[in-house]
Design an enzyme around this catalytic site. Structure first.
Site, PDB file in Angstrom:
ATOM      1  N   ASP A 120       0.778  -1.354  -0.075  1.00  0.00           N
ATOM      2  CA  ASP A 120      -0.022   0.010   0.023  1.00  0.00           C
ATOM      3  C   ASP A 120       0.851   1.394   0.114  1.00  0.00           C
ATOM      4  O   ASP A 120       0.527   2.109  -0.715  1.00  0.00           O
ATOM      5  CB  ASP A 120      -1.010  -0.044   1.272  1.00  0.00           C
ATOM      6  CG  ASP A 120      -0.336  -0.087   2.557  1.00  0.00           C
ATOM      7  OD1 ASP A 120       0.651  -0.574   2.526  1.00  0.00           O
ATOM      8  OD2 ASP A 120      -1.044  -0.032   3.655  1.00  0.00           O
ATOM      9  N   THR A 140       3.854   1.681  -1.036  1.00  0.00           N
ATOM     10  CA  THR A 140       4.461   1.598  -2.448  1.00  0.00           C
ATOM     11  C   THR A 140       3.560   2.080  -3.422  1.00  0.00           C
ATOM     12  O   THR A 140       3.974   2.980  -4.307  1.00  0.00           O
ATOM     13  CB  THR A 140       5.039   0.322  -2.713  1.00  0.00           C
ATOM     14  OG1 THR A 140       5.966  -0.378  -1.721  1.00  0.00           O
ATOM     15  CG2 THR A 140       5.754   0.254  -4.050  1.00  0.00           C
ATOM     16  N   ASP A 144       0.585  -9.365   4.015  1.00  0.00           N
ATOM     17  CA  ASP A 144      -0.550  -9.290   5.047  1.00  0.00           C
ATOM     18  C   ASP A 144      -1.783  -9.496   4.129  1.00  0.00           C
ATOM     19  O   ASP A 144      -2.904  -9.551   4.760  1.00  0.00           O
ATOM     20  CB  ASP A 144      -0.728  -7.997   5.810  1.00  0.00           C
ATOM     21  CG  ASP A 144       0.512  -8.032   6.739  1.00  0.00           C
ATOM     22  OD1 ASP A 144       1.140  -9.214   7.061  1.00  0.00           O
ATOM     23  OD2 ASP A 144       0.902  -6.923   7.280  1.00  0.00           O
ATOM     24  N   ARG A 191       0.216  -6.813  10.531  1.00  0.00           N
ATOM     25  CA  ARG A 191       0.374  -5.794  11.404  1.00  0.00           C
ATOM     26  C   ARG A 191      -1.244  -5.118  11.398  1.00  0.00           C
ATOM     27  O   ARG A 191      -1.404  -4.650  12.729  1.00  0.00           O
ATOM     28  CB  ARG A 191       1.100  -4.509  10.593  1.00  0.00           C
ATOM     29  CG  ARG A 191       1.810  -3.424  11.531  1.00  0.00           C
ATOM     30  CD  ARG A 191       2.233  -2.435  10.476  1.00  0.00           C
ATOM     31  NE  ARG A 191       3.226  -2.829   9.581  1.00  0.00           N
ATOM     32  CZ  ARG A 191       4.573  -2.642  10.217  1.00  0.00           C
ATOM     33  NH1 ARG A 191       4.952  -2.195  11.000  1.00  0.00           N
ATOM     34  NH2 ARG A 191       5.654  -2.961   9.146  1.00  0.00           N
ATOM     35  N   GLU A 235       0.489 -10.458  14.771  1.00  0.00           N
ATOM     36  CA  GLU A 235       1.325  -9.509  15.550  1.00  0.00           C
ATOM     37  C   GLU A 235       0.656  -8.325  15.951  1.00  0.00           C
ATOM     38  O   GLU A 235       0.967  -7.664  16.904  1.00  0.00           O
ATOM     39  CB  GLU A 235       2.664  -9.249  14.734  1.00  0.00           C
ATOM     40  CG  GLU A 235       2.435  -8.817  13.348  1.00  0.00           C
ATOM     41  CD  GLU A 235       3.406  -8.339  12.611  1.00  0.00           C
ATOM     42  OE1 GLU A 235       4.716  -8.300  13.245  1.00  0.00           O
ATOM     43  OE2 GLU A 235       3.421  -8.215  11.343  1.00  0.00           O
TER      44      GLU A 235
HETATM   45  N1  LIG Z   1       2.145   8.083   1.279  1.00  0.00           N
HETATM   46  C1  LIG Z   1       3.313   7.635   0.546  1.00  0.00           C
HETATM   47  N2  LIG Z   1       3.814   8.464  -0.315  1.00  0.00           N
HETATM   48  C2  LIG Z   1       4.948   8.154  -1.009  1.00  0.00           C
HETATM   49  N3  LIG Z   1       5.624   7.175  -0.674  1.00  0.00           N
HETATM   50  C3  LIG Z   1       5.407   6.388   0.291  1.00  0.00           C
HETATM   51  C4  LIG Z   1       3.968   6.554   0.953  1.00  0.00           C
HETATM   52  N4  LIG Z   1       3.823   5.674   1.998  1.00  0.00           N
HETATM   53  C5  LIG Z   1       4.986   4.708   1.644  1.00  0.00           C
HETATM   54  N5  LIG Z   1       5.898   5.108   0.726  1.00  0.00           N
HETATM   55  C6  LIG Z   1       6.831   4.591   0.346  1.00  0.00           C
HETATM   56  O1  LIG Z   1       6.759   3.356  -0.187  1.00  0.00           O
HETATM   57  C7  LIG Z   1       7.806   2.349   0.251  1.00  0.00           C
HETATM   58  C8  LIG Z   1       7.392   0.897   0.697  1.00  0.00           C
HETATM   59  O2  LIG Z   1       6.275   1.488   1.829  1.00  0.00           O
HETATM   60  P1  LIG Z   1       5.991   0.372   3.050  1.00  0.00           P
HETATM   61  O3  LIG Z   1       4.814   1.136   3.632  1.00  0.00           O
HETATM   62  O4  LIG Z   1       7.395   0.235   3.738  1.00  0.00           O
HETATM   63  O5  LIG Z   1       5.710  -0.963   2.377  1.00  0.00           O
HETATM   64  P2  LIG Z   1       4.805  -1.417   1.456  1.00  0.00           P
HETATM   65  O6  LIG Z   1       4.756  -0.894   0.289  1.00  0.00           O
HETATM   66  O7  LIG Z   1       5.131  -2.886   1.413  1.00  0.00           O
HETATM   67  O8  LIG Z   1       3.424  -1.030   2.216  1.00  0.00           O
HETATM   68  C9  LIG Z   1       8.951   2.964   0.971  1.00  0.00           C
HETATM   69  O9  LIG Z   1       9.912   3.525   0.059  1.00  0.00           O
HETATM   70  C10 LIG Z   1       7.942   4.469   1.317  1.00  0.00           C
HETATM   71  O10 LIG Z   1       9.015   5.616   1.508  1.00  0.00           O
HETATM   72  O1  LIG Z   2      10.465  -5.952   9.726  1.00  0.00           O
HETATM   73  P1  LIG Z   2       9.780  -5.385   8.146  1.00  0.00           P
HETATM   74  O2  LIG Z   2      10.766  -5.694   7.219  1.00  0.00           O
HETATM   75  O3  LIG Z   2       9.544  -4.025   8.641  1.00  0.00           O
HETATM   76  O4  LIG Z   2       8.313  -6.084   8.215  1.00  0.00           O
HETATM   77  C1  LIG Z   2       7.584  -6.676   8.941  1.00  0.00           C
HETATM   78  C2  LIG Z   2       6.129  -6.091   8.752  1.00  0.00           C
HETATM   79  O5  LIG Z   2       5.754  -5.946   7.213  1.00  0.00           O
HETATM   80  C3  LIG Z   2       4.437  -7.001   7.219  1.00  0.00           C
HETATM   81  O6  LIG Z   2       4.872  -8.252   6.698  1.00  0.00           O
HETATM   82  C4  LIG Z   2       3.718  -6.164   6.165  1.00  0.00           C
HETATM   83  O7  LIG Z   2       4.111  -6.008   4.941  1.00  0.00           O
HETATM   84  P2  LIG Z   2       3.147  -6.052   3.652  1.00  0.00           P
HETATM   85  O8  LIG Z   2       3.591  -4.752   3.154  1.00  0.00           O
HETATM   86  O9  LIG Z   2       3.949  -7.050   2.533  1.00  0.00           O
HETATM   87  O10 LIG Z   2       1.782  -6.399   3.871  1.00  0.00           O
HETATM   88  C5  LIG Z   2       4.128  -7.077   8.616  1.00  0.00           C
HETATM   89  O11 LIG Z   2       3.082  -8.056   8.902  1.00  0.00           O
HETATM   90  C6  LIG Z   2       5.124  -6.856   9.295  1.00  0.00           C
HETATM   91  O12 LIG Z   2       4.864  -6.340  10.584  1.00  0.00           O
HETATM   92 MG   LIG Z   3       2.387  -1.695   3.913  1.00  0.00          MG
END
Ligand SMILES: Nc1ncnc2c1ncn2[C@@H]1O[C@H](COP(=O)(O)OP(=O)(O)O)[C@@H](O)[C@H]1O
Ligand SMILES: O=P(O)(O)OC[C@H]1O[C@](O)(COP(=O)(O)O)[C@@H](O)[C@@H]1O
Ligand SMILES: [Mg+2]
Length: 565
Positions: free
Chosen positions: A260, A262, A290, A335, A389
């Site tokens: 989300d 990303t 997740d 999460r 978790e």
């Molecule tokens: N609201 C946002 N706007 C722009 N980039 C974001 C936003 N939220 C997260 N990102 C970027 O997306 C990448 C991954 O986000 P993250 O939340 O850690 O994982 P995931 O994509 O798995 O949910 C990170 O590089 C982060 O800086």
């Molecule tokens: O320790 P990290 O790399 O931040 O990842 C752990 C977290 O990422 C997750 O796997 C969620 O990531 P997703 O964006 O893949 O759903 C959570 O369940 C967990 O808390």
């Molecule tokens: Mg996420």
């Protein structure tokens, strides 16, 4: 189909609250097409030339659509909607022609591809769309639809024009390497693309590392490995720097694999690209272990993770059965959403209690977790507990001082519910002078740092191919399976809400009936859930539902959210 509509930002109601989700057999045969075509010239408009700007107030459906998906005021400018007969709504994705005038088109090279020459009806009809809701009644409106994915007869990039890049962001997930492999091989084998680059270590790699040239040969074996060969990271999203690099290096297709967060980042990149008027397609491939991304049926790698989680549950069961009053406690990822815990529990049938973030629980007193554990041990001499978790964080916060620490992406760092429960359970039985043993298993990263299983591998391949077809056709979107069909979904749709387990839906009821655990819901919770259901035009829960609500939930309406049927 009626006119296209882009919702204007100036009449958006900022304070409005929410009021209210294989290609061949149906396609028309589309003929060969050989010549490049110039598009008819269009005026350079800030919005699509094919779009009509209307007042949102005159369109109650659009208001509902916008409210239902929590579109922010700023993003309302990018919502692209068409209406048709009987309440048909197309929630469309942006296209290069919305803001770049006079782009030539080319015949899709697939029509000359020997492997695809046997397919009778390969190209998708441009008007094909997929409904978000497939369960309808006689008088239902047709509702929201998404553009169907798949190869188009004409593409918006010439044979040698494409310069593509691929990035993986966020946490790991089984199948990342398969998606990378299939993007590279698909671009190369289907569209003869030779310039493909890997961005290293997530978003920051756009501006802080060299771009890695990728070829079908260099990615040949990577699907057999877990992780991502490109590296990944949280944080580091700097829209301006990223788009500066895309522009400077002449990249015109950006494939972004991540969750989300990303996809929010992908949307920011798309908006900046559009602002600069660049001919660049942005294709998001949603990744989440997740399974919490909205709209899509299921995320890739989820099945693999659930399968691996089973192994931890099996071990917990063996340990619990081999001790007197043995408890096996397994903590699984999740999460904000407890899908992994729910599906692993449903698959295992050895679990006596599953705790997820969406279903608050309490420890002490009548109907509490400790009383349930005691009863279960007396009855069965052993038990298995699965906890996501993110569950019970409120309980930990009440008993120990917590800080609001966050990771680089702004996710709240969680406290260890598994350890906390272990201590609470031990203390309880000590005070009761009852012998017991608890074995706590925390597989953490083991469920996601593995290669994807067979079905996830196929799923990853289809997602990658859909992403390629969409980018070649000039769209910017997140690709996703909706009701079993691959679609192009607007970025704002997948980022504005998070998919969660609905504790008033049938799947959670099935779980409650399989574990026989208390629902931990009070009558007040049930009433509130019924009211929410009523507001969403769904049949209410039967009245009189009590502490154990599994059977009554069986009668509640079917959901259209992913993971729940
Ligand atoms: N609201 C946002 N706007 C722009 N980039 C974001 C936003 N939220 C997260 N990102 C970027 O997306 C990448 C991954 O986000 P993250 O939340 O850690 O994982 P995931 O994509 O798995 O949910 C990170 O590089 C982060 O800086
Ligand atoms: O320790 P990290 O790399 O931040 O990842 C752990 C977290 O990422 C997750 O796997 C969620 O990531 P997703 O964006 O893949 O759903 C959570 O369940 C967990 O808390
Ligand atoms: Mg996420």
């Amino acid at each position: 189909m009626a006119s296209h509509i882009i919702l204007p930002p100036d009449d958006a109601d900022e304070n409005h609250h929410q009021e209210d989700g294989e290609l061949e057999e149906e396609q028309e045969e589309l003929g060969r097409d050989d010549a490049p075509q110039e598009q008819p010239p269009k005026a350079a408009l800030p919005f699509s030339a094919t779009c009509v700007r209307i007042s949102r107030d005159s369109y109650p459906n659009l208001r509902a659509l916008r409210n239902a998906s929590s579109v922010s005021l700023a993003d309302a400018a990018y919502v692209k909607i068409s209406e048709g007969d009987y309440g048909y709504v197309l929630d469309d994705v942006p296209h290069l022609t919305d803001y770049v005038p006079d782009i030539p088109t080319y015949p899709n090279p697939l029509q000359d591809h020997p492997a695809y020459s046997t397919v009778k009806q390969y190209f998708v009809n441009e008007d094909d769309t997929v409904p978000q809701k497939v369960v309808v009644q006689k008088n239902s409106r047709r509702g929201v639809h998404f553009r169907r994915a798949g190869p188009r007869q004409r593409v918006y990039f010439g044979p040698d024009e494409v310069k593509a890049c691929i990035v993986t962001c966020g946490g790991l997930c089984p199948g990342l390497n398969t998606v990378i492999r299939e993007l590279v091989c698909g671009l190369s084998h289907m569209y003869n693309v030779n310039n493909i680059y890997g961005i290293q270590n997530g978003y920051k790699g756009f501006y802080s590392s060299n771009y890695l040239p990728l070829t079908p040969k260099s990615v040949n074996d990577i699907h057999k490995r877990g992780g991502t060969v490109l590296g990944t990271s949280r944080g580091g999203h700097d829209t301006k720097k990223i788009v500066d690099n895309i522009q400077d290096r002449g990249i015109n297709q950006v494939y972004i694999i991540g969750g989300d967060g990303t996809q929010k980042g992908a949307y920011e990149i798309f908006k900046e690209i559009r602002k600069r008027g660049l001919k660049v397609s942005v294709a998001g491939v949603p990744k989440t272990i997740d399974n919490d991304i909205a709209i899509i049926d299921k995320s890739f790698g989820f099945d693999t993770a659930v399968e691996e989680a089973q192994r931890a549950i099996d071990s917990a069961h063996v340990e619990a059965c081999s001790a007197e009053n043995g408890i096996g406690l397994v903590k699984l990822m999740g999460r904000y959403s407890g899908f992994i815990a729910m599906y692993a529990t449903l698959a295992s049938r050895d679990v006596d209690c599953c705790l997820i973030p969406e279903s608050p629980f309490y420890m002490d007193g009548e109907g509490g977790l400790l009383q349930y554990i005691e009863g279960r041990l007396k009855e069965n001499k052993h038990m298995v507990i699965v906890v996501a978790e993110g569950a019970g964080q409120d309980l930990i916060a009440k008993s120990i001082a917590t800080s609001d620490q966050q990771d680089a992406s702004g996710n709240k760092l969680l406290l260890d519910i598994g350890l906390w429960l272990t201590h609470k359970i031990k203390d309880y039985f000590k005070s009761k002078k009852m012998e017991m043993t608890i074995k706590y298993i925390d597989p953490t990263y083991m469920i996601r740092a593995i290669p994807s299983n067979a079905s996830d591998n196929v799923y990853c391949t289809l997602l990658a191919h859909s992403a390629i077809h969409g980018a070649m056709a000039g769209y910017s979107f997140t690709v996703g399976m909706v009701n079993g069909r691959h679609t192009f979904i607007p970025f704002y749709r997948v980022t504005s809400t998070r998919n969660k387990v609905k504790v008033t839906d049938r799947m959670w009821a099935r779980l409650l009936s399989s574990t026989n655990q208390p629902s931990f819901l009070s009558q007040k919770d049930i009433d509130e859930a019924s009211e929410a259901d009523r507001l969403a035009n769904r049949p209410p829960l039967p009245t009189g539902a009590s502490h154990r609500v599994a059977s009554s939930f069986e009668q509640s309406a079917s959901s259209t959210s992913n993971g729940e049927i």
